[in-house]
Design a protein around this motif. Structure first.
Motif, PDB file in Angstrom:
ATOM      1  N   PHE A 101      30.725  38.291  31.358  1.00 14.61           N
ATOM      2  CA  PHE A 101      30.019  38.229  32.636  1.00 14.61           C
ATOM      3  C   PHE A 101      30.094  36.828  33.231  1.00 14.61           C
ATOM      4  O   PHE A 101      30.365  36.647  34.424  1.00 14.61           O
ATOM      5  CB  PHE A 101      28.552  38.650  32.449  1.00 14.61           C
ATOM      6  CG  PHE A 101      27.670  38.265  33.594  1.00 14.61           C
ATOM      7  CD1 PHE A 101      27.807  38.873  34.837  1.00 14.61           C
ATOM      8  CD2 PHE A 101      26.710  37.274  33.439  1.00 14.61           C
ATOM      9  CE1 PHE A 101      26.995  38.516  35.903  1.00 14.61           C
ATOM     10  CE2 PHE A 101      25.899  36.901  34.494  1.00 14.61           C
ATOM     11  CZ  PHE A 101      26.035  37.516  35.731  1.00 14.61           C
ATOM     12  N   ILE A 102      29.882  35.827  32.380  1.00 13.92           N
ATOM     13  CA  ILE A 102      29.959  34.437  32.821  1.00 13.92           C
ATOM     14  C   ILE A 102      31.362  34.130  33.355  1.00 13.92           C
ATOM     15  O   ILE A 102      31.529  33.467  34.386  1.00 13.92           O
ATOM     16  CB  ILE A 102      29.590  33.493  31.649  1.00 13.92           C
ATOM     17  CG1 ILE A 102      28.105  33.632  31.283  1.00 13.92           C
ATOM     18  CG2 ILE A 102      29.916  32.045  31.981  1.00 13.92           C
ATOM     19  CD1 ILE A 102      27.144  33.125  32.322  1.00 13.92           C
ATOM     20  N   LEU A 103      32.343  34.665  32.666  1.00 10.28           N
ATOM     21  CA  LEU A 103      33.724  34.468  33.101  1.00 10.28           C
ATOM     22  C   LEU A 103      33.950  35.058  34.490  1.00 10.28           C
ATOM     23  O   LEU A 103      34.550  34.423  35.365  1.00 10.28           O
ATOM     24  CB  LEU A 103      34.674  35.121  32.099  1.00 10.28           C
ATOM     25  CG  LEU A 103      36.168  35.050  32.408  1.00 10.28           C
ATOM     26  CD1 LEU A 103      36.631  33.611  32.518  1.00 10.28           C
ATOM     27  CD2 LEU A 103      36.972  35.797  31.355  1.00 10.28           C
ATOM     28  N   LYS A 104      33.451  36.250  34.713  1.00  9.82           N
ATOM     29  CA  LYS A 104      33.594  36.872  36.029  1.00  9.82           C
ATOM     30  C   LYS A 104      32.906  36.042  37.108  1.00  9.82           C
ATOM     31  O   LYS A 104      33.421  35.881  38.211  1.00  9.82           O
ATOM     32  CB  LYS A 104      33.003  38.289  36.011  1.00  9.82           C
ATOM     33  CG  LYS A 104      33.858  39.282  35.258  1.00  9.82           C
ATOM     34  CD  LYS A 104      33.325  40.698  35.382  1.00  9.82           C
ATOM     35  CE  LYS A 104      34.183  41.658  34.566  1.00  9.82           C
ATOM     36  NZ  LYS A 104      33.715  43.056  34.677  1.00  9.82           N
TER      37      LYS A 104
ATOM     38  N   THR B  88      35.110  43.568  39.800  1.00  5.20           N
ATOM     39  CA  THR B  88      34.208  44.515  40.440  1.00  5.20           C
ATOM     40  C   THR B  88      33.625  45.525  39.453  1.00  5.20           C
ATOM     41  O   THR B  88      32.509  46.011  39.635  1.00  5.20           O
ATOM     42  CB  THR B  88      34.950  45.240  41.583  1.00  5.20           C
ATOM     43  OG1 THR B  88      35.544  44.250  42.427  1.00  5.20           O
ATOM     44  CG2 THR B  88      34.007  46.099  42.399  1.00  5.20           C
ATOM     45  N   ALA B  89      34.375  45.829  38.400  1.00  2.83           N
ATOM     46  CA  ALA B  89      33.874  46.780  37.399  1.00  2.83           C
ATOM     47  C   ALA B  89      32.641  46.223  36.694  1.00  2.83           C
ATOM     48  O   ALA B  89      32.400  45.012  36.687  1.00  2.83           O
ATOM     49  CB  ALA B  89      34.975  47.074  36.378  1.00  2.83           C
ATOM     50  N   GLY B  90      31.853  47.095  36.091  1.00  2.00           N
ATOM     51  CA  GLY B  90      30.664  46.660  35.370  1.00  2.00           C
ATOM     52  C   GLY B  90      31.004  45.873  34.117  1.00  2.00           C
ATOM     53  O   GLY B  90      32.151  45.885  33.657  1.00  2.00           O
ATOM     54  N   THR B  91      30.014  45.181  33.586  1.00  2.00           N
ATOM     55  CA  THR B  91      30.202  44.379  32.373  1.00  2.00           C
ATOM     56  C   THR B  91      29.090  44.751  31.403  1.00  2.00           C
ATOM     57  O   THR B  91      28.159  43.982  31.181  1.00  2.00           O
ATOM     58  CB  THR B  91      30.139  42.876  32.697  1.00  2.00           C
ATOM     59  OG1 THR B  91      30.887  42.618  33.876  1.00  2.00           O
ATOM     60  CG2 THR B  91      30.703  42.043  31.558  1.00  2.00           C
TER      61      THR B  91
END
Lengths: 183, 183
Positions: A101-104, B88-91
């Motif tokens: 998530f942090i990467l995104k 855009t996809a969930g994590t």
DNA sequence: TCCAGCATGTAACGAGTTACATGATTCG
DNA sequence: CGAATCATGTAACTCGTTACATGCTGGA
């Protein structure tokens, strides 16, 4: 060298408390210590074999029912020495976490990116659940003041993890709240 | 399947900002984004090759000096699509951290274990240094309010990491202070 | 009797680290 | 001209996950 084999120490540490089978160890990774360490049985069994070859553990075979053989592993004095040495030595390397998530987040350029609210909300949901789970664990495993002083390290870990998740949740809430409102 | 290849997305994301060589990417893992992602050049070069085979990136060869060939990689529109889909996809998976210090703590049974003060102090030292490093990074990379709104995600990450380390340091201090005094 | 859970292993693969290997360029 | 750094690759190995494989036990 590649990587430091920490699994061996987890196993030695657990066997230092009581004799266990590979299956028991695997269950422990799913439940009791799953908060901070995980391993599949496909890692556990080969590791047990290697530890025995090195003389850090031994096993005795017990029979369940008619003929189901269980290998009950015990730590040896050599194993205990290895374990103590590891615990007593310094731990100078900080673990680098690779949080997807942090990467995104890194690739989100502006505070007005329309994906941000959903992304943060999803994580808020996930981390809130984890926070609740940890709260429940803490009160189940350590219900009394007295119980906290036995297995003090385990208590510290759970309490630390709880604080960490609490920070994460708070940060997500504050970050969400600080986003620019839609026009 | 084994594990989710996140390295490919880091590379795509960086190439989406500007064309880079494998060497540039490796440097980025050491410096700019080293706070939250790391990779050695021995991982980067093969990954670049695979990404090119899949058509997500292309390269052009530039010459430095007399004959040193540099491969400058560009993202393709296919690559951009893949990148966007991933972001855009969930994590939904939380990253489980395997912190060696935390693991050692688990095997400390009582608050009077003589090793505890040293162990906590060592970590306090390490995390204080990291905290200071992050503070310095934040003020260097994002000196002005305005700079925070450009590369907003990067700002959030640094600020989040700072808060996390701050919690860790505080927890260590409080835990140390709460230890029973020597008789 | 059947099914969930107990119990132990191996195989295949991808991720990640360290080491091996080579050569060019730039700047003091 | 020598050393640090630029630049690109491969090899060997460990860690960790998913899947394959097999058989036993206890209770509904």
């Amino acid at each position: 060298m590649a990587q430091k084999n920490k699994l061996q120490f987890v196993i030695l540490g657990l066997l230092n408390q009581q004799p266990l089978t590979g299956y028991d160890l695997t269950k422990a990774f799913d439940h009791e210590i799953g908060e901070f360490w995980q391993a599949q049985h496909s890692q556990v069994y080969p590791q047990l074999k290697r530890l025995e070859e090195q003389g850090y553990i031994t096993h005795e075979i017990t029979i369940s029912g008619e003929k189901l053989e269980k290998k009950l592993y015990h730590i040896t004095t050599t194993g205990q020495a290895i374990l103590t040495t590891w615990i007593t030595a310094g731990t100078p390397e900080l673990t680098a976490t690779k949080d997807e998530f942090i990467l995104k987040l890194y690739f989100i350029r502006t505070s007005r990116d329309p994906r941000l609210p959903e992304m943060l909300s999803e994580q808020l949901q996930l981390h809130s659940e984890k926070l609740q789970h940890l709260q429940a664990r803490l009160t189940t495993v350590f219900p009394t003041k007295k119980s906290q002083t036995e297995n003090f390290g385990h208590y510290l870990i759970l309490q630390h993890a709880l604080g960490r998740e609490n920070y994460y949740v708070t940060w997500l809430q504050e970050t969400l709240a600080a986003l620019p409102h839609k026009a």
